[in-house]
Structures are given as C-alpha cells and as structure tokens.
Design a protein around this motif. Structure first.
Motif, PDB file in Angstrom:
ATOM      1  N   TRP A  94      85.781  60.891  64.959  1.00 13.69           N
ATOM      2  CA  TRP A  94      84.725  61.520  64.173  1.00 13.69           C
ATOM      3  C   TRP A  94      85.336  62.680  63.376  1.00 13.69           C
ATOM      4  N   SER A  95      84.930  62.820  62.139  1.00 17.79           N
ATOM      5  CA  SER A  95      85.386  63.962  61.351  1.00 17.79           C
ATOM      6  C   SER A  95      84.692  65.220  61.851  1.00 17.79           C
ATOM      7  N   GLU A  96      85.290  66.376  61.576  1.00 15.97           N
ATOM      8  CA  GLU A  96      84.720  67.641  62.037  1.00 15.97           C
ATOM      9  C   GLU A  96      83.293  67.852  61.533  1.00 15.97           C
ATOM     10  N   PRO A  97      82.998  67.648  60.234  1.00 16.71           N
ATOM     11  CA  PRO A  97      81.611  67.828  59.783  1.00 16.71           C
ATOM     12  C   PRO A  97      80.631  66.891  60.487  1.00 16.71           C
ATOM     13  N   THR A  98      81.070  65.679  60.802  1.00 21.74           N
ATOM     14  CA  THR A  98      80.199  64.726  61.494  1.00 21.74           C
ATOM     15  C   THR A  98      79.841  65.241  62.878  1.00 21.74           C
ATOM     16  N   VAL A  99      80.840  65.709  63.612  1.00 28.60           N
ATOM     17  CA  VAL A  99      80.591  66.259  64.953  1.00 28.60           C
ATOM     18  C   VAL A  99      79.634  67.440  64.869  1.00 28.60           C
ATOM     19  N   VAL A 100      79.911  68.359  63.960  1.00 25.65           N
ATOM     20  CA  VAL A 100      79.124  69.585  63.838  1.00 25.65           C
ATOM     21  C   VAL A 100      77.668  69.274  63.495  1.00 25.65           C
ATOM     22  N   ILE A 101      77.432  68.465  62.487  1.00 31.68           N
ATOM     23  CA  ILE A 101      76.060  68.191  62.047  1.00 31.68           C
ATOM     24  C   ILE A 101      75.290  67.422  63.107  1.00 31.68           C
ATOM     25  N   ARG A 102      75.932  66.467  63.766  1.00 31.77           N
ATOM     26  CA  ARG A 102      75.230  65.719  64.818  1.00 31.77           C
ATOM     27  C   ARG A 102      74.900  66.614  66.011  1.00 31.77           C
ATOM     28  N   PHE A 103      75.771  67.542  66.319  1.00 33.11           N
ATOM     29  CA  PHE A 103      75.477  68.491  67.393  1.00 33.11           C
ATOM     30  C   PHE A 103      74.338  69.422  66.984  1.00 33.11           C
ATOM     31  N   TRP A 104      74.284  69.785  65.705  1.00 37.00           N
ATOM     32  CA  TRP A 104      73.146  70.585  65.223  1.00 37.00           C
ATOM     33  C   TRP A 104      71.832  69.831  65.440  1.00 37.00           C
TER      34      TRP A 104
END
Length: 362
Positions: free
Chosen positions: A335-345
């Motif tokens: 997973w790309s970093e933005p993908t991880v971050v937004i899904r965790f949000w």
C-alpha cells in the motif's frame, strides 16, 4: 481570560453576553489556535531546520523507503500544536475551571517528556531517546497527579467511579483503585498516539477526530439538561473542556497544513505524547474512559499490533505482522503511504461515530 474579563460586563454591554456561550468560545478557540499555527508555522519550521541539521533520525529497522523520503525532515513540530493550543485555551477558556488546568497540566507535562525524548534523539542522532522505563515512570507521575486532582474536583458519587457505555447511568465504584485505572488510560493514550505517529498526517487527523467527538461529549456531559435527557451522568463544570477540545482541533488543523504529505515537519514525541495524554485526561474527567477505547480505537489497534508482534516473536520466533505498528504492515504489503493514511482516517471517523452513538444507545 476573555470569559473572566468580559462575561461579567454582559449586564451592562449586551455584546459581551456572547462570551457566556460555550459554543461561541469553543468556535473562537478553534479559529485562534488555527491562526496561531498558520502564523508561527513557517518561522518555527525554519528555526527547527537550523537547529536540526540532519532532522529526525529514521529507524534503520523501519521501512527502507523512509530512509530516502523522510531523511532530513525536522521533528518537534508538536511545539506548534502546543503553542496554538495553550494560547487559545488561555484566551477563551474559563480560567477558574480546575478541569481545564488539570488537562492542560497533563498535556504540557507529557509534552515536556516528549521534548526530552526528541532532544536526545536529535542531539545524539539516536532514534532511542529517553530510556523507556524512565519515560514511562515520568508519565505515570504526571498522570497520577492529574488523576488525583480530577478526583478532588468531581462530586463524591462520581469521583472514583468507572462509567459503562450503553447502560443508563451505570457507574462501577472502584474506590481508590480508580486512580491506577485512570493513570493507565492517560499513559496508554499518550503512548498509543505516539505509536501511531509514523506516517505523514497519520496521527494528527485521528487525534482531531477524537477531539471533535469528545468536544460533543464534554458539552453534553457538562450540561445538566442534556445529560438528563440522554440519561448519562452529569459532571458539573466539565463542559468547559469543550473549549480545550476546540482549541485542539484548531491547532491540529494548523499543524496538518505543514504535516500533509510530504511533511515539512514531524510532530515528534513532543506532540504525540502530549496529544494522547490530553485525550486520556479529558476522557477521565468526563467519565468516558471506556468510550475513549472506541473513539480512539485506531490507536488501540496500533498498540495491540505492537504488543502481539513482540509477544509472538519472543514466544515462537515468528512475526504475526510483516512489520509493526500496523501501518507499517500495510506499507510492506504494497500500500502506498497516502493509501494507508486516508484509509486509517476513514476508520477513525467510523469509530468516532460508533463512540458517539453510545450517548443515545442505552
């Protein structure tokens, strides 16, 4: 300060009546903290860069991509959050409120511990910082003092009781055993947010979501009529913490402007420990300790992933996750970093809504 100075003048000058409204002062606190962060952000980041030539040391056992993308980024950006938060709280909160001072003390105390950790990491170019046992001991001392203070502020029937969500006014009297339980909540929250702070913007948005949710909770718990209608326990005076929550949201938004990928600055332990400790102290003050585990469920998941990983490796020599905390596991899966971050949000928003539902589902 404004409340203490101007609200008494409301009988003579009607315009000052606005300062009697908690909602108005909460909004003012949010905007003030945001503006302070916007104004000070560029200057603070530039100053941190001059003091931290190599930026925050990057863990060699973390994702290898971080050694390239995050090298040289300054840390201690939590100062930006704390300055905006404290200035805003001092300006808009009722300074006679013991709850405000207790939570602010935890926030600054944990922030100082985090600063010492960050300073050692930067000055010694060592990602370990303050020894773990010493840091934990200092956190326990600060949290214990705050919990005793909160117990003394709260009415005797609530002071040492643990509230159970989904049940009407159900309080389990723990006596003085409540103190270590509450200390565990505060210290656990501080370290859980600290573990989550591993990607650009990953920790600050869930913190703001949790602060926003608790802003609603403390307003309702602190208002006798709303508390009676919802059949939840009323904590007199705790509603003033809505101003603190609003300031936290505003300061977080201001920090996110500079922490959005690619981050110009990291919050460091200076910010993550302080913010987690603040959320824990607020939950203790309004008797919603267990609800914090729901609203801050993302932080709980990150912490559990580390605990499970360590226990599994020590007992079996095998790892459950590709890397812990949990966000690094998904990075390792591709997973790309933005993908991880937004899904965790997104997960944080869902958990906050579930936590808020406990106010009515009783």
């Amino acid at each position: 300060m404004l409340f203490n100075l101007l609200a008494p003048l409301a009988d003579e000058f009607a315009v000052f009546n606005l300062f009697r409204y908690l909602t108005f002062r909460t909004g003012g606190a949010t905007l003030t903290a945001l503006l302070v962060a916007f104004v000070l952000g560029p200057r603070l980041i530039a100053w941190l860069k001059t003091k931290q030539k190599k930026g925050q040391p990057i863990r060699s056992d973390g994702p290898q991509s971080h050694l390239l993308t995050k090298q040289g980024t300054p840390t201690m950006g939590g100062f930006l959050i704390l300055i905006g938060l404290v200035v805003s709280v001092l300006l808009w909160a009722d300074l006679s409120s013991g709850y405000v001072w207790a939570v602010t003390t935890v926030t600054l105390g944990f922030g100082l511990i985090g600063f010492a950790d960050d300073y050692l990491k930067v000055s010694k170019v060592n990602p370990k910082g303050v020894p773990g046992k010493l840091k934990l001991l200092l956190e326990i001392v600060v949290a214990t003092g705050a919990v005793v203070w909160i117990v003394m502020l709260t009415t005797p029937d609530h002071s040492t009781a643990l509230a159970i969500p989904f049940f009407k006014n159900l309080l389990i009297q723990l006596g003085w055993f409540f103190v270590p339980v509450a200390v565990f909540v505060i210290v656990g929250a501080g370290n859980a947010v600290n573990l989550t702070d591993g990607l650009d913007g990953l920790a600050i948005v869930p913190v703001m979501i949790a602060a926003g949710a608790f802003g609603i909770i403390v307003y309702l718990v602190g208002n006798f009529r709303f508390a009676d209608y919802l059949q939840i326990h009323h904590v007199a005076g705790a509603g003033e913490l809505a101003v603190f929550c609003g300031a936290l949201v505003g300061a977080g938004l201001g920090f996110l402007w500079f922490n959005a990928p690619p981050a110009m600055v990291f919050m460091g332990d200076t910010g993550s420990l302080a913010l987690g400790g603040a959320l824990g102290a607020i939950a203790v003050a309004v008797k919603h300790e267990l609800v914090l585990a729901i609203i801050g469920g993302l932080f709980v998941l990150e912490t559990v992933s580390v605990v499970v990983q360590v226990i599994s490796f020590k007992l079996t020599g095998k790892r459950v996750f590709r890397m812990a905390p949990l966000h690094h596991h998904f990075e390792q899966k591709g997973w790309s970093e933005p993908t991880v971050v937004i899904r965790f949000w997104i997960i944080a928003v869902v958990l906050a809504l579930i936590g808020l539902s406990t106010l009515k589902l009783r």
